[in-house]
Design an enzyme around this catalytic site. Structure first.
Site, PDB file in Angstrom:
ATOM      1  N   ASP A  30       0.845  -1.188   0.000  1.00 37.18           N
ATOM      2  CA  ASP A  30       0.000   0.000   0.000  1.00 37.18           C
ATOM      3  C   ASP A  30       0.881   1.238   0.000  1.00 37.18           C
ATOM      4  OD1 ASP A  30      -2.034   2.091   0.876  1.00 37.18           O
ATOM      5  OD2 ASP A  30      -3.276   0.290   0.885  1.00 37.18           O
ATOM      6  N   LYS A  35      -0.720   3.605   7.101  1.00 34.58           N
ATOM      7  CA  LYS A  35      -1.479   2.346   7.193  1.00 34.58           C
ATOM      8  C   LYS A  35      -0.531   1.157   7.306  1.00 34.58           C
ATOM      9  CE  LYS A  35      -5.213   1.576   4.652  1.00 34.58           C
ATOM     10  NZ  LYS A  35      -6.097   1.197   3.499  1.00 34.58           N
ATOM     11  N   THR A  86     -12.251   0.843  -6.496  1.00 31.33           N
ATOM     12  CA  THR A  86     -12.892   1.231  -7.758  1.00 31.33           C
ATOM     13  C   THR A  86     -14.174   2.006  -7.427  1.00 31.33           C
ATOM     14  OG1 THR A  86     -14.028  -0.916  -7.881  1.00 31.33           O
ATOM     15  CG2 THR A  86     -11.965  -0.687  -9.095  1.00 31.33           C
ATOM     16  N   THR A 122     -13.357  -5.131  -7.949  1.00 26.78           N
ATOM     17  CA  THR A 122     -14.566  -5.232  -8.766  1.00 26.78           C
ATOM     18  C   THR A 122     -14.446  -4.255  -9.927  1.00 26.78           C
ATOM     19  OG1 THR A 122     -15.902  -5.873  -6.858  1.00 26.78           O
ATOM     20  CG2 THR A 122     -17.075  -4.989  -8.777  1.00 26.78           C
ATOM     21  N   PHE A 152     -16.168 -12.353  -3.354  1.00 24.36           N
ATOM     22  CA  PHE A 152     -17.572 -12.441  -2.929  1.00 24.36           C
ATOM     23  C   PHE A 152     -17.626 -12.429  -1.402  1.00 24.36           C
ATOM     24  CE2 PHE A 152     -17.301 -14.528  -7.075  1.00 24.36           C
ATOM     25  CZ  PHE A 152     -18.280 -13.837  -7.789  1.00 24.36           C
ATOM     26  N   PHE A 252     -31.449 -12.538   1.762  1.00 20.87           N
ATOM     27  CA  PHE A 252     -31.661 -11.197   1.207  1.00 20.87           C
ATOM     28  C   PHE A 252     -33.142 -10.873   1.016  1.00 20.87           C
ATOM     29  CE2 PHE A 252     -27.254 -11.935   0.477  1.00 20.87           C
ATOM     30  CZ  PHE A 252     -26.662 -10.688   0.543  1.00 20.87           C
ATOM     31  N   HIS A 254     -34.944  -9.689   3.803  1.00 18.73           N
ATOM     32  CA  HIS A 254     -35.295  -9.022   5.057  1.00 18.73           C
ATOM     33  C   HIS A 254     -35.496  -7.541   4.773  1.00 18.73           C
ATOM     34  CE1 HIS A 254     -35.524  -8.944   9.475  1.00 18.73           C
ATOM     35  NE2 HIS A 254     -35.048  -7.720   9.350  1.00 18.73           N
ATOM     36  N   CYS A 263     -20.287  -2.112  -1.866  1.00 21.07           N
ATOM     37  CA  CYS A 263     -20.462  -2.850  -3.124  1.00 21.07           C
ATOM     38  C   CYS A 263     -21.751  -2.510  -3.866  1.00 21.07           C
ATOM     39  CB  CYS A 263     -20.412  -4.349  -2.857  1.00 21.07           C
ATOM     40  SG  CYS A 263     -18.812  -4.923  -2.258  1.00 21.07           S
TER      41      CYS A 263
END
Length: 443
Positions: A30, A35, A86, A122, A152, A252, A254, A263
């Site tokens: 990095d 960091k 991204t 992504t 994922f 998914f 709820h 994301c």
């Protein structure tokens, strides 16, 4: 095997630590010197359950290290992963690929010998081809392959998602590249994890298609919840009833204040922009994006309605700021829309979140940040639950009533039952459930 992981954000740090747990030697890179220094001291810059111990054990074992020197990490590596951000590009919603392309150019200059360059970030369809062009233009003599390997990972359960995934997707187009990737994921082969090999474009599309489908599922159940309120149905029973159909599934479904996080918001928007550019618009996803944006703003109206239609001079206690529990991530959290609307309506807002307070303070001004859940409630006219942290699920309701000016709760995550709240003496508002108990609050 030896790899370099470019980027120590959420994806890069988790992926690097997990690969090292697989026995791979990993160097995480990095440019942020502060960091890297923190990581070398054993300080984890993000909140993810179990990540601190995983990093510490693999650093101690000599399999994981951190540096700001990209060339040093890339030289001699079997594979180099690009795991940089991204974000949505200002103005048009496209993914900003400047960090990806910059990393590709630096990697090209540092490679020595055959190297697999893997996009873990992504990225829109076609990015892998562009990375290949950049490397080739920078180093015409380089021996390399570009691979797509989307992540994922769910925040809050990312380590388990990496170690025991539903599937691994790899876009690779040469046998040599596929063999390197098989070696890296050998541990998952042994536990019979499905590993799908595709071309570059297909792998990139799978990631976007998966995220936008889940975002659409969340938006669907939120719209059904609104209908349930008007029709007298219970959205939880509806979700259970349709989720038992294997073609639909239970996850998914709820209801809540809308999706957020790192994301879904940016990926749905990026796919919409890509589809328009290719003259193949995704009308369903365009609608999902629009509905979700409006829903977050509508949640503030529910809170205002619970306070008899006006928050002027009143106090709102807010529990939860992060977009979901078990993370400190504030990116596109519903709180970023809801709290400013409450302030604009004249409210004093007192808030608490177990992990995201430091991040929230950078993004939300005019809020009184409290040390614990009960500190938010002193003299409050309305209590609003925005994030379903476990510690909010078993509040001492008698204590809450004593602290508040009025026992009014707006539960945007449905972590309490209407009947129980009515018996406890609360005016209770939730999402998508009938109102046989207490007073119905119209938004």
């Amino acid at each position: 095997m030896r790899i370099a992981m470019i980027g120590t954000g959420y994806v890069g740090l988790v992926s690097g630590a997990c690969f090292s747990e697989f026995g791979v030697t990993v160097t995480c890179v990095d440019k942020d010197e502060s960091k890297i220094e923190r990581l070398k001291r054993g300080e984890i810059p993000i909140y993810e359950p179990g990540l601190d111990k995983l990093v510490a054990s693999n650093v101690a074992a000599g399999r994981l290290e951190f540096t700001t020197e990209l060339a040093e990490a890339v030289t001699g590596a079997d594979a180099v992963f690009i795991a940089v951000g991204t974000p949505s590009r200002r103005g048009d919603g496209h993914a900003d690929l400047s960090y990806v392309y910059g990393a590709a150019e630096e990697i090209a200059r540092a490679m020595d010998g055959y190297t697999v360059v893997v996009t873990k970030s992504t990225v829109p369809v076609g990015t892998g081809r562009e990375v290949e062009k950049i490397i080739r233009a920078t180093r015409p003599d380089a021996e390399f392959d570009v691979v797509s390997n989307p992540e994922f990972l769910r925040e809050g359960s990312a380590i388990n998602d990496f170690m025991r995934p539903d599937r691994v997707v790899i876009g690779a187009e040469t046998d040599r590249a596929r063999e390197v990737m098989r070696g890296l994921y050998r541990v998952l082969y042994l536990i019979e994890t499905p590993i799908l090999f595709t071309n570059l474009e297909t792998s990139e599309m799978i990631k976007y298609a998966a995220n936008t489908f889940l975002a659409a599922k969340i938006t669907f159940i939120n719209e059904i919840a609104d209908l349930c309120e008007k029709a007298g149905a219970d959205v939880h029973d509806v979700a259970k009833g349709i989720g038992l159909d294997n073609r639909i599934g239970r996850k998914f479904l709820h209801p809540g204040p809308g999706y957020g996080g790192s994301c879904f918001p940016k990926d749905t928007l990026a796919l919409v922009r890509t589809a328009r550019d290719l003259d193949s618009p995704l009308r369903i996803i365009e609608t999902v994006v629009d509905i979700n944006a409006k829903r977050k703003k509508a949640m503030a109206e529910r809170i205002i309605a619970a306070a008899a239609g006006s928050l002027a001079g009143k106090t709102v206690a807010v529990l939860g700021l992060a977009f979901k529990p078990n993370t400190d991530d504030m990116r596109d959290a519903p709180a970023l829309d809801i709290l400013p609307a409450l302030l604009e309506a004249g409210a004093e807002v007192r808030a608490f979140d177990p992990e995201s307070m430091d991040e929230a303070k950078k993004l939300l001004d005019g809020i009184t940040y409290c040390d614990n859940a009960y500190d938010t409630m002193e003299g409050a006219d309305v209590l609003a639950i925005l994030t379903e942290w476990n510690e909010f699920r078993s509040l001492d309701l008698e204590r809450v009533k004593r602290l508040m000016a009025a026992p009014v709760m707006v539960d945007l995550r449905n972590i309490y039952e209407p009947e129980m709240m009515a018996e406890a003496g609360f005016t209770y508002s939730s999402v998508g459930r009938p109102w046989p108990y207490g007073r119905k609050v119209e938004a």
